[in-house]
Design a protein around this motif. Structure first.
Motif, short mmCIF file in Angstrom:
data_model
loop_
_atom_site.label_atom_id
_atom_site.label_comp_id
_atom_site.label_asym_id
_atom_site.label_seq_id
_atom_site.Cartn_x
_atom_site.Cartn_y
_atom_site.Cartn_z
N GLY A 44 0.82 -1.20 0.00
CA GLY A 44 0.00 0.00 0.00
C GLY A 44 0.85 1.25 0.00
N GLN A 78 1.11 0.76 -6.80
CA GLN A 78 0.36 1.00 -8.04
C GLN A 78 -0.02 -0.32 -8.71
OE1 GLN A 78 3.29 2.27 -7.23
NE2 GLN A 78 2.97 4.50 -7.03
N GLU A 80 -8.00 -4.24 -10.03
CA GLU A 80 -8.92 -3.82 -11.07
C GLU A 80 -9.08 -4.90 -12.14
OE1 GLU A 80 -10.69 -0.69 -11.49
OE2 GLU A 80 -10.30 -0.87 -9.33
N THR A 104 -0.37 -3.21 -7.20
CA THR A 104 -1.36 -3.88 -6.35
C THR A 104 -2.76 -3.39 -6.68
OG1 THR A 104 0.28 -4.10 -4.57
CG2 THR A 104 -2.04 -4.33 -3.97
N TRP A 105 -2.90 -2.08 -6.82
CA TRP A 105 -4.21 -1.50 -7.15
C TRP A 105 -4.65 -1.92 -8.55
CZ3 TRP A 105 -5.91 1.81 -10.98
CH2 TRP A 105 -7.19 2.34 -10.81
#
Length: 612
Positions: free
Chosen positions: A172, A204, A211, A206-207
């Protein structure tokens, strides 16, 4: 060979704690020579000066081994093996199979089922060669990937031909935590090299992965295990790919996390079918070895040369003779040209006398016997290996037959239960429509009516820790072993259903609706009480099983239950069909005395008449 003792040794599947890695090299031509060189160097580190460039079998006080080469269908095959018996931690067996086609299979096992650490030999091969599992290079380190590598990561996760696991750590937006977390990942995954690849994602990445994968995302500050063939759109498939929560990573000791990940990787390697290339290569090598052994046994042992020191090359052999009436000082030498020349030639003697003939004959017999004994020892070892393999396969077949019978019975009972429940649902929906409650009649059940299953058997133990009826008295490491193989949480859910059944039985007992035990309750369940199908419950064990293996079913209980602090438990629930592991839950019903039900064991299938 390094070993890490993690407890619960007797209950763990031996193969699930062995090290077994299959790798492919981008430079096939270098495989045979590199494996040969590294195996020779590795033997040297152990004090065994054995050149692996030549086929050989050897034995010493510290162990025995072999190097075998064969050529089949244009491919060169290599087998290097070392057996180290008699250590305080059992017998260690290391085997490396390789082919000029570019693949390597490394396996290390322990006779006592001990945890096998990543072998130095495997690390050396990963350093020397560009070894890969599917599209991912196998390295002795942890990768850091950003958004640019996500396409490659998703392709890797979905690849059904991938053999090993992929461990992905999410992060994070906390720069102060990132470096420390990344360093801990290397510590936790130290025992998976060659069996899995470890990847840390940037915040970035991880996010972005969340998605793209939704159900299969890895939350920040967690570590997720991905098995081969990820199905991104399948919510059920996401249950296969377990993750360690932030709380677990923060509170559990490093050694525990390292052992769990190491055991999960080894269990997966043991369950995954052996690559067909390895199967065919091992069979070809075994056939060649057996054929060579039979040839040696069928070929008459060549008469060894017996040469005594000081032999004189003369044209005549003289034998000492003594006439009964001849005095020693008048003894004469009588030539025996024809007969004695033959004896001299056969026994390779300079002087023929009873003593020299006897000595030469005994020496020849000893050499023949030694050669034959060596062949017999080799044949005996081969027969024992094959007998052990046959026994293991017979055990697997017997247990598989037993589990199949259980599955057939359970399926029949579940079909009956499903038929009854569907009929009840249709009847209730019809009644609701009669009452003009169309929303309830046609709508989906509210979320609060969904069963909140635990994600693991260890989580189940945490949930029942404060239970009024159920008390767990067993070994948590046995339970952890179940979680290592329970990739779809089948055992965790079945164990929760079993605990629910025990609670409902206790409630019925208190309500005066049941006083004849759990099995009677499940077979004649009163209306308004929940319970699993009777086929998932075993009221007892067979007499033969208890006579032979009853000691395995003695588990801990509090002193108020039995002053010996132990109790034989035969009643059990069959939790799930997970290969030969197929876990069980054993309990002792003490409602009539202490008002409790004691769960003494939750672990792998115990020994019975179908297993060995």
């Amino acid at each position: 060979m390094a070993a890490v003792t993690l407890g619960a040794e007797a209950s763990r599947s031996q193969t699930s704690r062995d090290y077994r890695a299959f790798m492919r090299s981008k430079d096939p031509a270098a495989v045979i020579e590199t494996v040969t060189a590294e195996f020779t160097r590795w033997l040297g580190e152990k004090g065994l000066q054995q050149d692996s460039h030549e086929d050989a079998r050897w034995a010493s006080d510290s162990g025995s081994g072999q190097v075998q080469r064969e050529t089949t269908e244009g491919a060169e095959l290599l087998r290097c093996q070392l057996v180290e018996p008699g250590t305080s931690m059992g017998t260690w067996t290391t085997e490396v199979l390789a082919a000029s086609e570019g693949w390597i299979d490394v396996s290390v096992s322990n006779s006592q089922g001990r945890f096998v650490a990543v072998p130095r030999l495997a690390k050396a091969l990963m350093r020397d060669l560009d070894l890969r599992d599917a599209s991912l290079q196998l390295l002795d380190n942890v990768k850091l990937w950003d958004v640019a590598e996500l396409d490659m990561l998703v392709e890797l996760l979905q690849d059904p031909d991938r053999h090993g696991l992929v461990l992905v750590a999410g992060t994070g937006p906390d720069p102060g935590l990132f470096d420390a977390f990344r360093a801990r990942i290397h510590t936790w995954t130290r025992e998976v090299f060659g069996l899995a690849q470890s990847i840390v994602l940037t915040p970035q990445a991880t996010w972005a992965l969340a998605e793209r994968l939704s159900f299969h995302a890895v939350p920040a500050w967690t570590l997720r295990t991905y098995y081969p063939g990820v199905q991104p759109l399948d919510a059920i498939d996401s249950r296969r790919h377990r993750y360690m929560s932030t709380a677990t990573l923060a509170t559990e000791p490093d050694a525990y996390l390292r052992s769990v990940l190491g055991n999960v990787a080894r269990a997966h390697a043991a369950r995954r079918p052996e690559p067909i290339e390895v199967v065919e290569a091992r069979r070809a090598l075994d056939r060649a070895e057996t054929a060579a052994l039979l040839d040696r046994l069928d070929t008459p042992t060549e008469r060894p040369s017996v040469t005594l020191p000081g032999r004189q090359e003369t044209g005549e052999t003289r034998v000492q003779t003594r006439d009964a009436d001849t005095l020693p000082e008048t003894r004469e030498l009588v030539p025996q040209a024809d007969v004695m020349a033959a004896i001299r030639e056969i026994l390779r003697l300079d002087e023929v006398s009873p003593e020299t003939v006897r000595s030469a004959f005994n020496a020849m017999v000893d050499q023949v016997r030694e050669a034959e004994l060596e062949q017999i020892k080799t044949a005996s070892l081969r027969i024992k290996e094959q007998a052990a393999r046959i026994e293991e396969l017979e055990d697997r077949v017997r247990l598989s037959d037993e589990l199949l019978d259980d599955d057939i019975l359970e399926r029949a009972l579940l079909q009956d239960e499903a038929t009854r429940v569907n009929a009840e649902v249709r009847w209730l929906r019809a009644r609701l429509r009669e009452k003009e409650d169309y929303e309830a009649a046609n709508g989906a059940p509210p979320d609060e009516f969904e069963i909140d299953y635990p994600q693991s058997c260890l989580e189940l133990l945490d949930r029942i820790a404060e239970d009024d009826v159920l008390v767990f008295t067993g070994d948590r490491e046995e339970v952890a072993a179940v979680d290592e193989v329970d990739t779809l949480q089948l055992a965790a859910r079945a164990a929760w259903d079993a605990c629910t059944s025990l609670r409902e039985y206790a409630r019925a007992h208190t309500d005066g609706k049941c006083s004849s035990g759990v099995d009677h309750f499940l077979r004649h369940r009163p209306a308004g009480y929940e319970g699993v199908s009777p086929g998932k419950h075993g009221a007892t064990e067979t007499g033969v099983t208890m006579r032979r293996f009853g000691g395995e079913r003695v588990f801990a209980v509090p002193a108020e239950v039995d002053t010996s602090r132990s109790k034989t438990m035969t009643a059990h629930f069959k939790l799930a069909r997970i290969g030969l592991f197929s876990p069980r839950l054993y309990y002792y019903d003490d409602l009539n005395r202490t008002g409790k039900i004691y769960i003494g064991y939750l672990g792998r299938h115990l020994t019975n008449t179908q297993t060995n």
